[in-house]
Design a protein around this motif. Sequence first.
Motif, PDB file in Angstrom:
ATOM      1  N   GLY A   1      38.748  41.522  52.274  1.00 26.71           N
ATOM      2  CA  GLY A   1      39.167  40.419  53.613  1.00 26.71           C
ATOM      3  C   GLY A   1      39.247  40.744  54.229  1.00 26.71           C
ATOM      4  N   GLU A   2      40.571  41.763  54.844  1.00 27.96           N
ATOM      5  CA  GLU A   2      40.189  42.203  56.317  1.00 27.96           C
ATOM      6  C   GLU A   2      41.170  43.822  56.286  1.00 27.96           C
ATOM      7  OE1 GLU A   2      40.724  40.024  59.107  1.00 27.96           O
ATOM      8  OE2 GLU A   2      40.716  38.245  57.857  1.00 27.96           O
ATOM      9  N   THR A   3      40.558  44.637  55.224  1.00 25.35           N
ATOM     10  CA  THR A   3      40.980  45.933  54.876  1.00 25.35           C
ATOM     11  C   THR A   3      39.141  46.533  55.056  1.00 25.35           C
ATOM     12  OG1 THR A   3      42.742  45.870  53.559  1.00 25.35           O
ATOM     13  CG2 THR A   3      41.359  47.504  53.656  1.00 25.35           C
ATOM     14  N   GLN A   4      39.300  47.387  55.967  1.00 19.55           N
ATOM     15  CA  GLN A   4      37.723  47.889  56.237  1.00 19.55           C
ATOM     16  C   GLN A   4      37.912  49.526  55.369  1.00 19.55           C
ATOM     17  OE1 GLN A   4      35.076  47.294  57.627  1.00 19.55           O
ATOM     18  NE2 GLN A   4      36.049  45.200  58.256  1.00 19.55           N
ATOM     19  N   LEU A   5      36.334  49.693  54.624  1.00 15.52           N
ATOM     20  CA  LEU A   5      37.039  50.734  53.889  1.00 15.52           C
ATOM     21  C   LEU A   5      35.430  51.593  53.779  1.00 15.52           C
ATOM     22  CD1 LEU A   5      37.977  49.692  50.304  1.00 15.52           C
ATOM     23  CD2 LEU A   5      39.066  50.821  52.065  1.00 15.52           C
ATOM     24  N   ALA A   6      35.752  52.953  53.167  1.00 14.46           N
ATOM     25  CA  ALA A   6      34.484  53.825  53.178  1.00 14.46           C
ATOM     26  C   ALA A   6      34.317  54.459  52.114  1.00 14.46           C
ATOM     27  CB  ALA A   6      33.714  54.710  54.360  1.00 14.46           C
ATOM     28  N   VAL A   7      33.194  54.294  51.584  1.00 15.65           N
ATOM     29  CA  VAL A   7      32.652  54.878  50.014  1.00 15.65           C
ATOM     30  C   VAL A   7      32.270  56.522  50.166  1.00 15.65           C
ATOM     31  CG1 VAL A   7      31.687  52.768  49.871  1.00 15.65           C
ATOM     32  CG2 VAL A   7      30.473  54.804  50.349  1.00 15.65           C
ATOM     33  N   HIS A   8      32.620  57.282  51.263  1.00 14.70           N
ATOM     34  CA  HIS A   8      32.848  58.608  51.664  1.00 14.70           C
ATOM     35  C   HIS A   8      33.582  58.632  51.816  1.00 14.70           C
ATOM     36  CE1 HIS A   8      31.982  56.730  55.848  1.00 14.70           C
ATOM     37  NE2 HIS A   8      33.131  57.936  55.969  1.00 14.70           N
ATOM     38  N   ASP A   9      34.867  57.840  51.826  1.00 15.21           N
ATOM     39  CA  ASP A   9      36.479  58.062  52.130  1.00 15.21           C
ATOM     40  C   ASP A   9      37.107  58.349  50.261  1.00 15.21           C
ATOM     41  OD1 ASP A   9      36.521  59.220  54.389  1.00 15.21           O
ATOM     42  OD2 ASP A   9      36.778  57.085  54.890  1.00 15.21           O
ATOM     43  N   ASP A  10      37.460  58.522  50.204  1.00 15.97           N
ATOM     44  CA  ASP A  10      38.432  58.965  48.323  1.00 15.97           C
ATOM     45  C   ASP A  10      38.866  56.780  48.758  1.00 15.97           C
ATOM     46  OD1 ASP A  10      38.032  61.233  47.370  1.00 15.97           O
ATOM     47  OD2 ASP A  10      40.260  61.749  47.891  1.00 15.97           O
ATOM     48  N   VAL A  11      39.037  56.776  47.466  1.00 17.44           N
ATOM     49  CA  VAL A  11      39.756  55.655  47.574  1.00 17.44           C
ATOM     50  C   VAL A  11      41.362  55.634  47.823  1.00 17.44           C
ATOM     51  CG1 VAL A  11      40.413  53.238  46.057  1.00 17.44           C
ATOM     52  CG2 VAL A  11      38.265  54.215  45.769  1.00 17.44           C
ATOM     53  N   PRO A  12      41.446  55.022  48.695  1.00 15.13           N
ATOM     54  CA  PRO A  12      43.085  54.700  49.470  1.00 15.13           C
ATOM     55  C   PRO A  12      43.788  53.930  48.842  1.00 15.13           C
ATOM     56  CG  PRO A  12      41.855  53.211  50.698  1.00 15.13           C
ATOM     57  CD  PRO A  12      40.891  53.614  49.917  1.00 15.13           C
ATOM     58  N   PRO A  13      45.462  53.960  48.495  1.00  9.66           N
ATOM     59  CA  PRO A  13      45.758  53.208  47.568  1.00  9.66           C
ATOM     60  C   PRO A  13      46.424  52.085  48.305  1.00  9.66           C
ATOM     61  CG  PRO A  13      47.643  55.484  48.925  1.00  9.66           C
ATOM     62  CD  PRO A  13      45.658  55.627  49.346  1.00  9.66           C
ATOM     63  N   LEU A  14      47.175  51.695  47.797  1.00 12.39           N
ATOM     64  CA  LEU A  14      47.701  50.376  48.322  1.00 12.39           C
ATOM     65  C   LEU A  14      49.272  50.021  48.250  1.00 12.39           C
ATOM     66  CD1 LEU A  14      46.287  47.278  49.672  1.00 12.39           C
ATOM     67  CD2 LEU A  14      46.697  46.133  47.168  1.00 12.39           C
ATOM     68  N   ASP A  15      49.602  50.012  49.555  1.00  6.96           N
ATOM     69  CA  ASP A  15      51.040  49.940  50.159  1.00  6.96           C
ATOM     70  C   ASP A  15      51.710  51.019  49.537  1.00  6.96           C
ATOM     71  OD1 ASP A  15      50.675  47.062  51.306  1.00  6.96           O
ATOM     72  OD2 ASP A  15      50.919  46.647  49.299  1.00  6.96           O
ATOM     73  N   GLU A  16      50.945  52.238  49.452  1.00  9.66           N
ATOM     74  CA  GLU A  16      51.064  53.763  49.091  1.00  9.66           C
ATOM     75  C   GLU A  16      51.728  53.901  47.697  1.00  9.66           C
ATOM     76  OE1 GLU A  16      51.032  56.484  51.180  1.00  9.66           O
ATOM     77  OE2 GLU A  16      50.771  54.549  53.097  1.00  9.66           O
ATOM     78  N   THR A  17      51.130  52.754  46.861  1.00 10.27           N
ATOM     79  CA  THR A  17      50.863  52.662  45.539  1.00 10.27           C
ATOM     80  C   THR A  17      49.920  53.243  45.295  1.00 10.27           C
ATOM     81  OG1 THR A  17      52.840  51.128  45.389  1.00 10.27           O
ATOM     82  CG2 THR A  17      51.738  51.741  43.405  1.00 10.27           C
ATOM     83  N   THR A  18      49.711  54.024  44.172  1.00  7.60           N
ATOM     84  CA  THR A  18      48.390  54.077  43.841  1.00  7.60           C
ATOM     85  C   THR A  18      47.777  53.198  42.890  1.00  7.60           C
ATOM     86  OG1 THR A  18      49.503  56.718  43.142  1.00  7.60           O
ATOM     87  CG2 THR A  18      46.862  56.108  42.576  1.00  7.60           C
ATOM     88  N   PHE A  19      48.576  52.433  42.108  1.00  4.54           N
ATOM     89  CA  PHE A  19      47.572  51.727  40.978  1.00  4.54           C
ATOM     90  C   PHE A  19      49.449  49.820  40.835  1.00  4.54           C
ATOM     91  CE2 PHE A  19      46.025  55.351  39.264  1.00  4.54           C
ATOM     92  CZ  PHE A  19      44.495  55.037  39.827  1.00  4.54           C
ATOM     93  N   PRO A  20      48.770  49.007  40.844  1.00  2.92           N
ATOM     94  CA  PRO A  20      49.788  48.439  39.906  1.00  2.92           C
ATOM     95  C   PRO A  20      50.597  48.966  39.360  1.00  2.92           C
ATOM     96  CG  PRO A  20      47.077  47.221  40.995  1.00  2.92           C
ATOM     97  CD  PRO A  20      47.255  49.097  40.770  1.00  2.92           C
ATOM     98  N   PRO A  21      51.770  48.522  39.128  1.00  8.04           N
ATOM     99  CA  PRO A  21      52.703  48.357  37.696  1.00  8.04           C
ATOM    100  C   PRO A  21      51.816  48.748  36.006  1.00  8.04           C
ATOM    101  CG  PRO A  21      54.061  47.794  39.355  1.00  8.04           C
ATOM    102  CD  PRO A  21      52.331  47.222  39.922  1.00  8.04           C
ATOM    103  N   THR A  22      51.372  47.758  36.273  1.00  8.31           N
ATOM    104  CA  THR A  22      51.038  47.503  34.839  1.00  8.31           C
ATOM    105  C   THR A  22      49.233  48.222  34.171  1.00  8.31           C
ATOM    106  OG1 THR A  22      49.209  45.275  35.679  1.00  8.31           O
ATOM    107  CG2 THR A  22      51.710  44.697  34.756  1.00  8.31           C
ATOM    108  N   LEU A  23      49.088  48.569  35.420  1.00  6.82           N
ATOM    109  CA  LEU A  23      47.542  49.182  35.572  1.00  6.82           C
ATOM    110  C   LEU A  23      47.853  50.716  35.653  1.00  6.82           C
ATOM    111  CD1 LEU A  23      44.823  47.002  37.270  1.00  6.82           C
ATOM    112  CD2 LEU A  23      45.007  47.509  34.717  1.00  6.82           C
ATOM    113  N   MET A  24      49.409  51.057  36.155  1.00  2.65           N
ATOM    114  CA  MET A  24      49.829  52.838  36.014  1.00  2.65           C
ATOM    115  C   MET A  24      49.188  53.712  35.017  1.00  2.65           C
ATOM    116  SD  MET A  24      50.654  54.501  38.274  1.00  2.65           S
ATOM    117  CE  MET A  24      51.844  53.236  39.703  1.00  2.65           C
ATOM    118  N   LYS A  25      49.669  53.161  33.897  1.00  2.00           N
ATOM    119  CA  LYS A  25      49.266  53.725  32.073  1.00  2.00           C
ATOM    120  C   LYS A  25      48.463  52.919  31.975  1.00  2.00           C
ATOM    121  CE  LYS A  25      52.130  57.972  33.295  1.00  2.00           C
ATOM    122  NZ  LYS A  25      50.965  58.735  33.541  1.00  2.00           N
TER     123      LYS A  25
END
Length: 355
Positions: free
Chosen positions: A254-278
């Motif tokens: 989408g509009e987000t720029q990412l780079a594979v040489h960086d750790d995967v960044p969280p989305l909106d300061e949340t590591t994973f969506p609530p349903t995928l947290m555990k």
Amino acid sequence: MMNWSHEIDDAIQTSDPRLSNFKITRLHWLLSNALSEELGHDVGANFHSWAVWGSRKAGVTIRQADRDQASRDATIVAGIVGGLVGVVVGWAVARTSTISLPTSIMTWVTIGTITGGICGWLLARYTRVRAASLILRGNRIVLDDIGRVTASYLNFLSRSRSLPAETADFASWRASLRPGKSEDDGQDLLARAFSCYEQARTSDDAKTKHEQTYFGNCLAVLHEHYRLQPIIARSLPFLISRCVTQRLMTYSVGETQLAVHDDVPPLDETTFPPTLMKIQSIELGEFLHGSHGWDVGRDQLTDTKAHAWTDLHQRMGYIVNLFRTRHLSPDVVASPYDDDQLSDIAEGKLPQQPW
């Protein structure tokens, strides 16, 4: 109803590499939308939602839009390496001749830097041309393989609506896929992936829907990367794979720029969506965290970066966490092009820039 087989044939057989890639990217987007209609828009992104952005990134290399940057980076890195070699050679020459150490080192550093830079520039030009051809081949393989399976699944679901419920046999459809490992042109992983999609489609539980769709995405992308491993390895020679990963492996979702040489960044300061947290699914948990699991972060995003994109375990470690963090992100299911560009591609024309 769209004739998926015809559209796929057209996309992969288009002779212009650039237009072929644009058609492939558009078809992944259409397949993503069609699969979402069947699974439910509340299940999150599916494989083709992600394939859109992989195909769009592939287009950069296919069009060789990154060739100048690659040449500059390779020239700089090879020049530095040549200069360091020059220091060693200069020191050795000074030890065995009457030339002073400063003069010898300066001379050989200059020679090494210039020679290394030229070699790096030539290597980058050669590898980008070869990479463009290889990546187009991989781009076509993914649509030809997984795209056709998705199309077959969509057709199965369409036919099932006109049949009595008891005759709509998913197991029979699954049995139509080729048995065997992905590396041997088999489709066992895809059979598992679409079984997950079917569980998501028929479940009323949000957590089950999200887990099973996410699991299906991971299985499908693992199948893809087993198939593409030889192509990826050849398109990124060992000597420069780390350099390319560090400097060139950037992409957009989408509009987000990412780079594979960086750790995967969280989305909106949340590591994973609530349903995928555990993770509740035992099979998914084993896939991620078992003795041969693919989640290098182990439910965290630290150390999820890829140092060398040619390494399958590093790629998958990055991808499974990327998929998990952004499974419900609107960016993932966004259109890769505007309406006018999509219309141009549908008409068999190169879309207007910017791309």
